[in-house]
Design an enzyme around this catalytic site. Structure first.
Site, PDB file in Angstrom:
ATOM      1  N   ASN A  94       4.053  -7.602   1.865  1.00  0.00           N
ATOM      2  CA  ASN A  94       3.525  -8.896   2.299  1.00  0.00           C
ATOM      3  C   ASN A  94       3.492  -9.877   1.138  1.00  0.00           C
ATOM      4  O   ASN A  94       2.899  -9.585   0.099  1.00  0.00           O
ATOM      5  CB  ASN A  94       2.117  -8.734   2.876  1.00  0.00           C
ATOM      6  CG  ASN A  94       2.152  -8.176   4.278  1.00  0.00           C
ATOM      7  OD1 ASN A  94       3.151  -8.311   4.991  1.00  0.00           O
ATOM      8  ND2 ASN A  94       1.074  -7.521   4.682  1.00  0.00           N
ATOM      9  N   SER A 130       0.858  -1.180   0.000  1.00  0.00           N
ATOM     10  CA  SER A 130       0.000   0.000   0.000  1.00  0.00           C
ATOM     11  C   SER A 130       0.893   1.228   0.000  1.00  0.00           C
ATOM     12  O   SER A 130       2.059   1.146   0.373  1.00  0.00           O
ATOM     13  CB  SER A 130      -0.899   0.010   1.233  1.00  0.00           C
ATOM     14  OG  SER A 130      -0.216   0.541   2.336  1.00  0.00           O
ATOM     15  N   LYS A 171       6.098  -2.268   3.437  1.00  0.00           N
ATOM     16  CA  LYS A 171       5.448  -3.550   3.662  1.00  0.00           C
ATOM     17  C   LYS A 171       5.285  -4.242   2.327  1.00  0.00           C
ATOM     18  O   LYS A 171       4.664  -3.711   1.400  1.00  0.00           O
ATOM     19  CB  LYS A 171       4.089  -3.290   4.318  1.00  0.00           C
ATOM     20  CG  LYS A 171       3.438  -4.471   4.992  1.00  0.00           C
ATOM     21  CD  LYS A 171       3.762  -4.586   6.470  1.00  0.00           C
ATOM     22  CE  LYS A 171       2.827  -5.531   7.218  1.00  0.00           C
ATOM     23  NZ  LYS A 171       3.351  -6.835   7.463  1.00  0.00           N
ATOM     24  N   ARG A 199     -13.630 -55.839   3.483  1.00  0.00           N
ATOM     25  CA  ARG A 199     -13.922 -54.392   3.425  1.00  0.00           C
ATOM     26  C   ARG A 199     -13.983 -53.882   4.858  1.00  0.00           C
ATOM     27  O   ARG A 199     -14.528 -54.532   5.740  1.00  0.00           O
ATOM     28  CB  ARG A 199     -15.212 -54.097   2.652  1.00  0.00           C
ATOM     29  CG  ARG A 199     -14.960 -54.343   1.132  1.00  0.00           C
ATOM     30  CD  ARG A 199     -15.967 -53.711   0.204  1.00  0.00           C
ATOM     31  NE  ARG A 199     -17.292 -54.306   0.380  1.00  0.00           N
ATOM     32  CZ  ARG A 199     -18.350 -53.659   0.880  1.00  0.00           C
ATOM     33  NH1 ARG A 199     -18.255 -52.372   1.211  1.00  0.00           N
ATOM     34  NH2 ARG A 199     -19.499 -54.288   1.035  1.00  0.00           N
TER      35      ARG A 199
END
Lengths: 385, 385, 385, 385
Positions: B204, B196, B202, B235
């Protein structure tokens, strides 16, 4: 590794001493050693698996026509043969052992990368040295150092855990067949080994139980190895170290599981008369649908079904034999001996014979294909991984 | 299964209706369906794995000479190249995907055994029907019904968990390389996707983290499947039922892990200048051993080692550049530029170039060998398991 | 979380809107939601566990004197009572459910730490807001944000996996007791539910098998959660994301396992006559040691032992009844009815009665101690974790 | 057990000899021994955990005001303190060790049930003997024999795996903080222990890595124990035997993990200046939202947000300092020193101080509550499980 390299250097002496551990990092030695140990352990496992498979092949052939109850959800369902059961065991453990063999023979790779996987201290000769190193040890030469690509470890883990599962399946069935109330197969280990004269009813399947106890440790160990694949950068900070004991233990429990199964089979006594007696507990009910089919042509499918179902209900409610009720109801249409024949499990064994033959043929093919293994001829393992 | 068979019978109608589900038991349908679903899921995983491998091959070639720190135990060790790092990633995930492919193509087997694995209600035609059934579906024809021989399931489980591990290894490295203080590779997903404008520091690695989050679920799921191999008699009473969700989830997390890794690589920005700057933090120390080797001929090995070690100590204690201290001490023997050259990481990259070439060649070979897959030509999958 | 926060902000509107999600990070909401979901799931599990325990307590009391074979390694060993067996089941699942309850009531903690666990954007009011938040939700207030301290998750995982194990143990025993050859307990689900008129011998314990199939998925899921504890720094890059589905699935399989066990017990029919008949298969051998003890005073221990052992051997070899052989050999010392009494299992039940009483008392105490739970009174859950 | 009982009988001699092993079965001895071993191992683990907690408490207090970057998804997010980080570590491992302690002290139960859990051969005195047996050993007296109710084992397994996770979390963080490019904490083990004069940049966190390598083995081992709960009837045929090695290994890896963490903390050097320098890499961006909040009153929230966002963008694009851009844009509204103060991480530490205090208080409370443990006073362990 540090003291080992020091001792080796001392032992080698002379000009050669400075070549000891040259270009290698501790992980190279540890990983390569793990592969060599795995090969040796693999040879032991295979030897026992071979004996297990031979025993199962013999049982399968011998009991090709030994009728017993096929069981689903732990309940008797339809008849099968003990030969078919042993064929299923054989195919399960045989293919699992073969898959382990493939990994051991072709995928156990040498490790030589040096501190950061570049073989820088070997200057231009890195790949050539790595190839010679693999060749000398009879291990596969990897495309790249696999310090943090743990494919070779998890292939091994998966193959070992599969062998444990196939072994545990057979051991579990033996323990179930040996139950006091079932008694279709028992381990006869002699006095003091699961049996005693004061407790003659007790037929502890010690070997099968031990096989299970080993096999059930594999999934957790394998999961640790699968989880340890997320290794950082060029050499890992934890996950690699987390592999050492689980891999060693996984080889151990697999070897023990197979060895215990071998012992169990060596002790195994099969009781065809109990198999037949147990199957007779269900009094022909599982084969009632054969009567329906037999009548469908002349009565129509639905009326045939209703007639048979109603007879079953009456037999179950009254405790009378199903054959008797059906004979009564079908007077004029079918004789008692025709009905007995329809309800005879020996006539309703389906493909059990064919399956025994197929399993034995596949077993023979696996055995033939293998010939001498990696211990016998390391040169066979020249494949790149 | 009961309502499904009823609806199918209704839908089919006429004389054919009585052949619906004939000879089959619920587990036949469920197991066969699981194999068909696995093939479809496998095709999706492979498609994403192909894109991942292509991206890694491109990175590897492009950065064949991009120098960066090789890291062990999360510490810088010796120089390597980002090309070699990407080659390691490529080889890890490429061989894992190929192994999964092998399982999907050749080991996904049809299941048809009937209630007790004898195919009794198909009378003598059991094996022929089973073969036709497998053929129709493009699945392998098993030697025997595998109702309680779960080899096909655990082979798949092992292969999927390996792909998850190889994927997680790469994703983990990306997350580490993207750390604020390292910054050598970042995911550039655009505003709102891990970055951002108000938090420009940052980066990420949302996609890599998601890949890891998926991959780390595999070992536990695989362990459940390995544990479920111990199935009773013809089975099972529980272990089979315990397979359904874990197999489905394991296909899911593997597909998601690979898809997230694909996204991570699509977003990946590599920062060679940060790689070089980070490597320069270690000031040539990792290459000090090259100076020792260079001097060993004229000084003898031990005196050379002692001279260099003492220079390192002085540089570390005083905070002076190692090159400067060595130049001072080796006056008359080596020039400053000779020393700089010995300490230059570009001259100590070992076999990184060769390894890149080998990884790319192996990748090309895998790609070529594969050609069209099972979806393209079911007829290729006629092998018996 | 981003779209959820946006929608909530819109829905709230006005001045309050800017307080939506204030101070919180996505993980705060997800972790808190996981705890709330766990409480709700826990209440459902507890409700079914209560019914299971009540049913087991009733069985235990009712069958306090119902003699059956105690079995070890799947072989009949010594007599016990079905009351004691049910008491063991009750104690196992009852204490496991109580331990889960403790975790659900006292250890499900609210999460509020903000982006880096400092609650910085709440300025000085962080801890007060966190306390109010926990209080509002009826969750425990943690000492610290637990973004990367996953104690609350693994406590839950361990408790759930324990409940699954205790449930699976009972379900497994029921499936074994219902075997065609054993028949000591069956599920009577009515036509179409594990039984049918055409296959009256088939008593599929569908509910017990389903319980087992669920329970066996727990260990792998729990292991993923245990492994995910190694979470980096203030909020993790992968391991946290790896928790979501396994926790959810683990709640699911636990709830399903307990619900299926409840159903199995609702359908359970106990067959004391089969229990007795099966026990009689062992013809008194397990109690032979009682005869030895009885004779030891007058004959000396070793001679007594040898006499009894030899009688056992003869009975086993000849197929004659042990009582008959012993009566013959002990003529003049013991009457036939004295011997019959020594070999009567009803006289050798040890502490089974006392154990039933203790298990019922412990059950009553657990029930009394609990009273209303977390759903009833959230205020009870004010403890700090 | 058989040879052990024989040797004990011989050693005891006389009349007492016939009481050796009287009433007991092998599993009684093995399970009780496992509990005693667990208590001894638990005491060792606790002693190391105490030292670990004391070290963490000291670090937490000492670094209450040491500012560092809080990291999420391996990226710097907001400032925190190393005191708060250490407080989180302390709370995680402290509560995990306490929970293990509870299990060790109160839940390790004696086992005495005899062959089928009825204590029949002790006649009426079974429960009294079992109580005296538990008392003598300082173990809890169980309500019932727990031969096939493995609650005590899995409670232990869960508690041990939790301690491993809490330990691994700390070790993992240390390894990350010690990365060459981060350097905020290092292990200073001296020459030859993770460091060397020729590689002074290398700070291998050998101890932390070893702790991780141990801790990561726990989930798989615990899963085996959880899976082994499904034990048949009165004593199991496999699952019990599958517990032995995993329990032993789990005690081992937990003890080793905690011991290695202790060593890591003994060697730990914290570097506050690097913490600060690393945080400064993000140039105040994480605190930009504080400027928005500060301006919102006079500009309105949205315009304030837009102004700050645009300044951030410009700073990021141009490479200029954020403080400088903001000072320029806010001329007349805020001085440079007001802006510097808003961007100062020291002013945005939220509740870190309070959290340190809470963690230290909780630690003090745990320490006080414990006093002398089970080894000191076995009489304290009289609770029934």
């Amino acid at each position: 590794m540090v003291p080992l390299a020091r001792e080796l250097t001392r032992a080698v002496g002379g000009d050669a001493a400075r070549h000891v551990h040259l270009g290698a990092t501790s992980q190279d030695i540890m990983d390569t050693a793990a592969m060599l140990v795995s090969r040796r352990a693999g040879a032991v496992i295979r030897a026992d698996a071979d004996i297990v498979c031979a025993a199962l092949a013999a049982l399968s052939g011998e009991h090709r026509a030994t009728i017993m109850a096929g069981r689903t959800l732990l309940q008797q369902a339809l008849p099968t043969t003990f030969g078919a059961v042993a064929a299923g065991w054989l195919n399960g453990v045989g293919t699992a052992a073969q898959a382990l063999d493939e990994v051991i023979e072709h995928r156990t790779a040498a490790q030589l990368g040096g501190a950061a996987g570049t073989l820088a201290s070997l200057e231009g000769r890195g790949p050539a040295v790595a190839a010679a190193f693999a060749d000398e040890l009879g291990l596969a030469e990897p495309v790249l150092p696999w310090h943090t690509d743990r494919g070779p470890i998890v292939e091994l883990a998966g193959a070992l855990a599969r062998v444990c599962g196939a072994t545990g399946k057979i051991a579990g069935d033996i323990a179930l067949l040996a139950q006091t109330e079932v008694g279709e197969a028992t381990e006869e280990g002699g006095a003091g080994v699961g049996g005693s004269s004061t407790l003659p009813h007790k037929r502890n399947t010690i070997a099968a139980v031990s096989a299970l106890g080993c096999a059930e440790q594999a999934p957790g160990l394998a999961s640790t190895l699968f989880a340890a694949q997320v290794q950082q950068h060029q050499r890992a900070a934890g996950p690699w170290h987390a592999e050492w004991l689980p891999l060693s233990r996984l080889l151990g429990v697999t070897g023990s599981a197979v060895a215990w199964l071998r012992t169990s089979l060596e002790r195994l006594a099969v009781h065809p008369e109990r198999m037949r007696a147990n199957l007779d507990l269900t009094d022909g009910f599982p084969l009632a649908e054969r009567v329906t089919t037999d009548l469908a042509g002349e009565l129509g499918r639905l009326p045939a079904h209703e007639l048979v179902q109603s007879a079953c209900q009456e037999a179950a409610d009254s405790g009378r034999a199903l054959a008797e009720v059906l004979t009564e109801r079908l007077q004029g249409r079918r004789t008692g001996s025709e009905i007995a024949s329809l309800l005879d499990p020996a006539g309703y064994l389906g493909a059990t014979g064919a399956f025994v033959d197929r399993a034995l043929a596949a077993h023979a093919e696996r055995t033939a294909r293998r010939g001498t293994g990696p211990a016998g001829d390391p040169a066979r393992n020249r494949s790149r991984t």
